[in-house]
Design a protein around this motif. Structure first.
Motif, PDB file in Angstrom:
ATOM      1  N   TYR A 102      59.553  73.591  23.764  1.00  0.00           N
ATOM      2  CA  TYR A 102      58.536  72.815  23.041  1.00  0.00           C
ATOM      3  C   TYR A 102      58.077  73.563  21.792  1.00  0.00           C
ATOM      4  O   TYR A 102      57.833  72.962  20.738  1.00  0.00           O
ATOM      5  N   SER A 103      57.955  74.889  21.919  1.00  0.00           N
ATOM      6  CA  SER A 103      57.441  75.699  20.812  1.00  0.00           C
ATOM      7  C   SER A 103      58.399  75.741  19.631  1.00  0.00           C
ATOM      8  O   SER A 103      57.983  76.072  18.514  1.00  0.00           O
ATOM      9  N   TRP A 104      59.686  75.433  19.861  1.00  0.00           N
ATOM     10  CA  TRP A 104      60.623  75.338  18.739  1.00  0.00           C
ATOM     11  C   TRP A 104      60.120  74.324  17.714  1.00  0.00           C
ATOM     12  O   TRP A 104      60.257  74.529  16.503  1.00  0.00           O
ATOM     13  N   GLY A 105      59.567  73.224  18.203  1.00  0.00           N
ATOM     14  CA  GLY A 105      59.048  72.220  17.291  1.00  0.00           C
ATOM     15  C   GLY A 105      57.625  72.500  16.868  1.00  0.00           C
ATOM     16  O   GLY A 105      57.275  72.410  15.689  1.00  0.00           O
ATOM     17  N   TYR A 106      56.785  72.879  17.844  1.00  0.00           N
ATOM     18  CA  TYR A 106      55.357  73.016  17.552  1.00  0.00           C
ATOM     19  C   TYR A 106      55.076  74.183  16.608  1.00  0.00           C
ATOM     20  O   TYR A 106      54.176  74.117  15.778  1.00  0.00           O
ATOM     21  N   MET A 107      55.831  75.279  16.749  1.00  0.00           N
ATOM     22  CA  MET A 107      55.589  76.466  15.934  1.00  0.00           C
ATOM     23  C   MET A 107      56.620  76.603  14.814  1.00  0.00           C
ATOM     24  O   MET A 107      56.816  77.697  14.271  1.00  0.00           O
ATOM     25  N   SER A 108      57.245  75.501  14.433  1.00  0.00           N
ATOM     26  CA  SER A 108      58.401  75.570  13.534  1.00  0.00           C
ATOM     27  C   SER A 108      58.077  76.160  12.169  1.00  0.00           C
ATOM     28  O   SER A 108      58.951  76.746  11.530  1.00  0.00           O
ATOM     29  N   ASP A 109      56.858  76.020  11.706  1.00  0.00           N
ATOM     30  CA  ASP A 109      56.515  76.526  10.378  1.00  0.00           C
ATOM     31  C   ASP A 109      55.655  77.780  10.425  1.00  0.00           C
ATOM     32  O   ASP A 109      55.166  78.225   9.385  1.00  0.00           O
ATOM     33  N   ASP A 110      55.467  78.334  11.612  1.00  0.00           N
ATOM     34  CA  ASP A 110      54.654  79.545  11.704  1.00  0.00           C
ATOM     35  C   ASP A 110      55.480  80.751  11.251  1.00  0.00           C
ATOM     36  O   ASP A 110      56.634  80.914  11.672  1.00  0.00           O
ATOM     37  N   PRO A 111      54.920  81.625  10.422  1.00  0.00           N
ATOM     38  CA  PRO A 111      55.698  82.767   9.920  1.00  0.00           C
ATOM     39  C   PRO A 111      55.941  83.853  10.960  1.00  0.00           C
ATOM     40  O   PRO A 111      56.789  84.718  10.751  1.00  0.00           O
ATOM     41  N   ASP A 112      55.197  83.834  12.066  1.00  0.00           N
ATOM     42  CA  ASP A 112      55.313  84.893  13.074  1.00  0.00           C
ATOM     43  C   ASP A 112      55.961  84.392  14.365  1.00  0.00           C
ATOM     44  O   ASP A 112      55.557  84.775  15.464  1.00  0.00           O
ATOM     45  N   GLN A 113      56.970  83.573  14.254  1.00  0.00           N
ATOM     46  CA  GLN A 113      57.605  83.015  15.445  1.00  0.00           C
ATOM     47  C   GLN A 113      58.209  84.065  16.376  1.00  0.00           C
ATOM     48  O   GLN A 113      58.047  83.965  17.596  1.00  0.00           O
ATOM     49  N   PRO A 114      58.907  85.089  15.875  1.00  0.00           N
ATOM     50  CA  PRO A 114      59.450  86.099  16.803  1.00  0.00           C
ATOM     51  C   PRO A 114      58.364  86.756  17.650  1.00  0.00           C
ATOM     52  O   PRO A 114      58.565  86.970  18.850  1.00  0.00           O
ATOM     53  N   ARG A 115      57.245  87.056  17.025  1.00  0.00           N
ATOM     54  CA  ARG A 115      56.137  87.671  17.774  1.00  0.00           C
ATOM     55  C   ARG A 115      55.618  86.704  18.829  1.00  0.00           C
ATOM     56  O   ARG A 115      55.335  87.102  19.973  1.00  0.00           O
ATOM     57  N   PHE A 116      55.483  85.430  18.486  1.00  0.00           N
ATOM     58  CA  PHE A 116      54.974  84.446  19.434  1.00  0.00           C
ATOM     59  C   PHE A 116      55.903  84.302  20.636  1.00  0.00           C
ATOM     60  O   PHE A 116      55.464  84.345  21.800  1.00  0.00           O
ATOM     61  N   PHE A 117      57.196  84.158  20.386  1.00  0.00           N
ATOM     62  CA  PHE A 117      58.147  83.984  21.485  1.00  0.00           C
ATOM     63  C   PHE A 117      58.266  85.260  22.317  1.00  0.00           C
ATOM     64  O   PHE A 117      58.487  85.204  23.529  1.00  0.00           O
ATOM     65  N   SER A 118      58.115  86.403  21.676  1.00  0.00           N
ATOM     66  CA  SER A 118      58.120  87.663  22.423  1.00  0.00           C
ATOM     67  C   SER A 118      56.938  87.733  23.376  1.00  0.00           C
ATOM     68  O   SER A 118      57.082  88.133  24.541  1.00  0.00           O
ATOM     69  N   TYR A 119      55.776  87.314  22.909  1.00  0.00           N
ATOM     70  CA  TYR A 119      54.580  87.301  23.765  1.00  0.00           C
ATOM     71  C   TYR A 119      54.764  86.336  24.937  1.00  0.00           C
ATOM     72  O   TYR A 119      54.372  86.645  26.071  1.00  0.00           O
ATOM     73  N   LEU A 120      55.344  85.160  24.667  1.00  0.00           N
ATOM     74  CA  LEU A 120      55.562  84.187  25.742  1.00  0.00           C
ATOM     75  C   LEU A 120      56.443  84.774  26.842  1.00  0.00           C
ATOM     76  O   LEU A 120      56.138  84.659  28.039  1.00  0.00           O
ATOM     77  N   SER A 121      57.536  85.418  26.437  1.00  0.00           N
ATOM     78  CA  SER A 121      58.446  85.986  27.435  1.00  0.00           C
ATOM     79  C   SER A 121      57.824  87.182  28.149  1.00  0.00           C
ATOM     80  O   SER A 121      58.056  87.387  29.342  1.00  0.00           O
ATOM     81  N   LEU A 122      57.038  87.979  27.424  1.00  0.00           N
ATOM     82  CA  LEU A 122      56.350  89.105  28.056  1.00  0.00           C
ATOM     83  C   LEU A 122      55.375  88.609  29.115  1.00  0.00           C
ATOM     84  O   LEU A 122      55.288  89.166  30.217  1.00  0.00           O
ATOM     85  N   PHE A 123      54.649  87.548  28.795  1.00  0.00           N
ATOM     86  CA  PHE A 123      53.730  86.959  29.770  1.00  0.00           C
ATOM     87  C   PHE A 123      54.487  86.488  31.010  1.00  0.00           C
ATOM     88  O   PHE A 123      54.057  86.723  32.145  1.00  0.00           O
ATOM     89  N   THR A 124      55.621  85.843  30.788  1.00  0.00           N
ATOM     90  CA  THR A 124      56.399  85.330  31.915  1.00  0.00           C
ATOM     91  C   THR A 124      56.874  86.462  32.810  1.00  0.00           C
ATOM     92  O   THR A 124      56.822  86.362  34.044  1.00  0.00           O
TER      93      THR A 124
END
Length: 680
Positions: A102-124
């Protein structure tokens, strides 16, 4: 079960790659690695769960490495896989994988996407470590890990002051609960001389009422004290009444974060912990009474507040808080299977509602106030039907007793268990839960009617109008903005300043469709296993056979209560927001004080600000100004600097630069030396 190592550690590896590689790898690589890692973990988790459903799997422990061997304290890092773990594995990995997508679309224009996805996986990873823990220390490691990751995710837009404040608030409030959890772990080790969960649970029944602790001349049951301390930790993580204030503010994070953390995973950690330690809690009936009371009170409190909120995400956040209350009072009356069943079904329909809300917010150019929605079902039909499925699930709709949506089975089983418990607190929880179910139906349909029915009210929103006139569509992270799309600017026939809501991209809609399947069928398919099958649980929780038998014998009116109150809530919402939209205003005018009390969340934040925050700031200022600056700095570093400075002034006067002055000093020194020698 070697696949459990891949399930748990693959998200950690993906997080490290995305986080350390960051912009060097680029957005696409970071997103692909983390999303693929979660889908692989999810794909490996479902077979484990199904094998426990079919009875083909046995509980097992997979060693990872030796950890601590110090005196009596000995524990290793090991992954425990049983029915309880299998349930949490599919919940965590399924929701997390869909949130990543879902975040591929929702965060598509955010400049810090790698950091966001890294945090998501770390949380998991941290959440998976928590639910696979074989000892309390390992559980605490995962417990603190999800706390750290949630802090990072809630405050992801760190340049936004309110997001930073919400992250700090979540971190601090959870530390209060974690202090109780730590004390509970310390006390448990002192009593049982081990942190191994299986060993503790095996020994706990023998200590029921047999051991007491002395304090201030009074005696307290040991297991009761230990369970209450552990439950305080659960209250913090699962936002129960008293430690709940962080949850609504956490909506400052991006919407996918809300779906992952506050719908299906972190907030259920407390419920999981109580169910994991259920034999221990079962041996402490007074502690269970407290669990029942807190759960029922939270259920009622959050439902009342949810009826007055206008922010679509906050309505769903208070709904989460209320549903967690159901899970806790189910555990409190001994219906641990029902508690876990509601946790399981809730994960699907609440994640669906949060992601659906994100799709609505996306369509309305990040406007979150439902007063500026209306008539959206014609413009975003897929989102509408997905949220309809989630609403039918959370309100517990059943069809002639033949088929029901997810909540129909899990919520009904909780209410029946509370009534069947036969205790005074259980009956109280039943009535509070029934009234909360009525309010749940009301605020859920209120959300649907305000959002998808009625006349469009978009022209009143400054956010939307600003977006319409901003031809460049710049993202403003001051609100829940992850990306801005160029919306069509043609004049719309409803006169809403030319704004035209549009459906979200398929990468956001696909998770909604998949979660809708879970919201519709999860209760119907899995109800026989969670509630009635002792063989399914295989000792993973305390199975209260007497309570299960009593649940089947409750009066018919008890079984129909949840359906009746659901219908009442629906009818009231329909009259107030479809039939006669003047009713809400009349109600507020008539009961202004009650509305203000509920709208301001029972004034918990104001009360805590008065009792804790302001005194803490005052004490901090006193220690800073009078202690640090006035005492330590004055007589410490500043005092030493003052002495050196004054000495330098005197020395500077002696250093005149004239030769005769130096000769005089030398002569005086020589005279002094000779005089001293003569005296000797």
């Amino acid at each position: 079960m070697s696949s459990i190592l891949i399930i748990v550690f693959l998200p950690l590896l993906a997080s490290a790659i995305a986080g350390l590689g960051n912009r060097a790898l680029g957005n696409t690589v970071a997103k692909s690695v983390t999303t693929a890692g979660l889908f692989i973990s999810c794909g490996l988790s479902w077979p484990i769960f199904i094998s426990f459903l079919t009875g083909a799997a046995e509980p097992t422990v997979v060693p990872v490495l030796q950890w601590v061997h110090s005196g009596n304290m000995t524990f290793d890092w090991a992954l425990r896989v049983d029915t309880l773990t299998a349930i949490m594995l599919v919940v965590i990995t399924s929701v997390s994988a869909l949130v990543h997508l879902y975040s591929w679309g929702y965060m598509s224009d955010d400049p810090d996407q790698p950091r966001f996805f890294s945090y998501l996986s770390l949380f998991t990873f941290a959440m998976l470590m928590l639910v696979t823990a074989d000892n309390l220390v390992q559980m605490f490691f995962g417990w603190e890990g999800v706390g750290l990751a949630s802090y990072l995710l809630i405050g992801f837009w760190f340049k936004k002051p309110s997001a930073g404040a919400a992250a700090i608030k979540a971190f601090v409030v959870n530390r209060v609960g974690d202090l109780g959890f730590m004390l509970g772990i310390f006390g448990t080790f002192l009593v049982f001389q081990t942190t191994s969960i299986p060993e503790i649970l095996a020994a706990a029944p023998a200590l029921k009422g047999a051991s007491t602790i002395g304090f201030l001349g009074m005696r307290f049951d040991t297991l009761t004290i230990l369970c209450l301390l552990l439950f305080i930790g659960a209250m913090g993580k699962s936002a129960q009444l008293g430690l709940h204030t962080w949850l609504p503010d956490a909506m400052e994070g991006p919407t996918p974060v809300s779906a992952l953390i506050h719908a299906a995973t972190m907030v259920t950690a407390g419920v999981f912990m109580v169910c994991r330690l259920s034999p221990m809690f079962q041996a402490a009936p007074d502690a269970l009474t407290v669990v029942t009371f807190i759960g029922a009170a939270t259920c009622f409190f959050a439902a009342t507040v949810g009826t007055t909120q206008w922010d679509i995400k906050r309505v769903i956040a208070y709904s989460t808080c209320s549903q967690l209350g159901y899970m806790f009072f189910a555990a409190g009356v001994g219906a641990y299977g029902a508690a876990m069943f509601h946790l399981f079904t809730h994960a699907f329909f609440k994640a669906l509602l949060f992601l659906g809300a994100g799709s609505v917010i996306h369509a309305m150019h990040h406007e979150q106030d439902m007063r500026y929605y209306g008539n959206l079902r014609k413009h975003i039909p897929i989102t509408f039907w997905a949220m309809m499925a989630g609403t039918l699930a959370i309100t517990g709709v059943g069809i002639l007793g033949v088929f029901g949506f997810a909540g129909f089975y899990s919520k009904d089983s909780i209410l029946e268990a509370a009534f069947a418990s036969g205790t005074e607190m259980g009956r109280t929880a039943f009535w509070l839960g029934a009234f909360a179910a009525l309010l749940t139906s009301f605020y859920s349909w209120r959300l649907m009617f305000l959002t998808f029915w009625g006349k469009p009210r978009w022209s009143q929103s400054e956010h939307i109008q600003h977006a319409v006139h901003d031809e460049h569509g710049h993202a403003d992270h001051g609100h829940d903005h992850a990306h801005d799309d160029h919306h069509s600017h043609g004049e719309h026939d409803d006169g809403t300043a030319g704004y035209h809501p549009h459906e979200s991209p398929w990468v956001m809609l696909t998770p909604l469709i998949i979660l809708s399947v879970g919201a519709v069928f999860a209760g119907f398919v899995f109800s026989p296993y969670f509630i009635d099958s002792e063989h399914f649980w295989q000792g993973a929780i305390y199975y209260n056979e007497h309570l299960i038998h009593s649940m089947h014998g409750v009066p018919l009116w008890v079984k129909l209560t949840a359906t009746a109150v659901m219908l009442i809530g629906f009818v009231v919402a329909w009259f107030a927001y479809i039939k006669d939209t003047s009713i809400p205003r009349k109600f507020v005018d008539q009961f202004r004080n009650l509305h203000a009390f509920l709208y301001n969340k029972w004034y918990f934040d104001e009360l805590y600000n008065l009792i804790f925050v302001k005194p803490a700031f005052w004490l901090g200022r006193q220690l800073w100004l009078k202690g640090d600056v006035g005492l330590i700095d004055r007589f410490g570093p500043n005092g030493a600097a003052w002495v050196v400075e004054k000495g330098a002034v005197v020395a500077r006067k002696v250093q005149s630069g004239y030769l005769y002055s130096y000769a005089l000093v030398m002569l005086l020194g020589l005279v002094a030396a000779i005089s001293w020698m003569m005296v000797q």
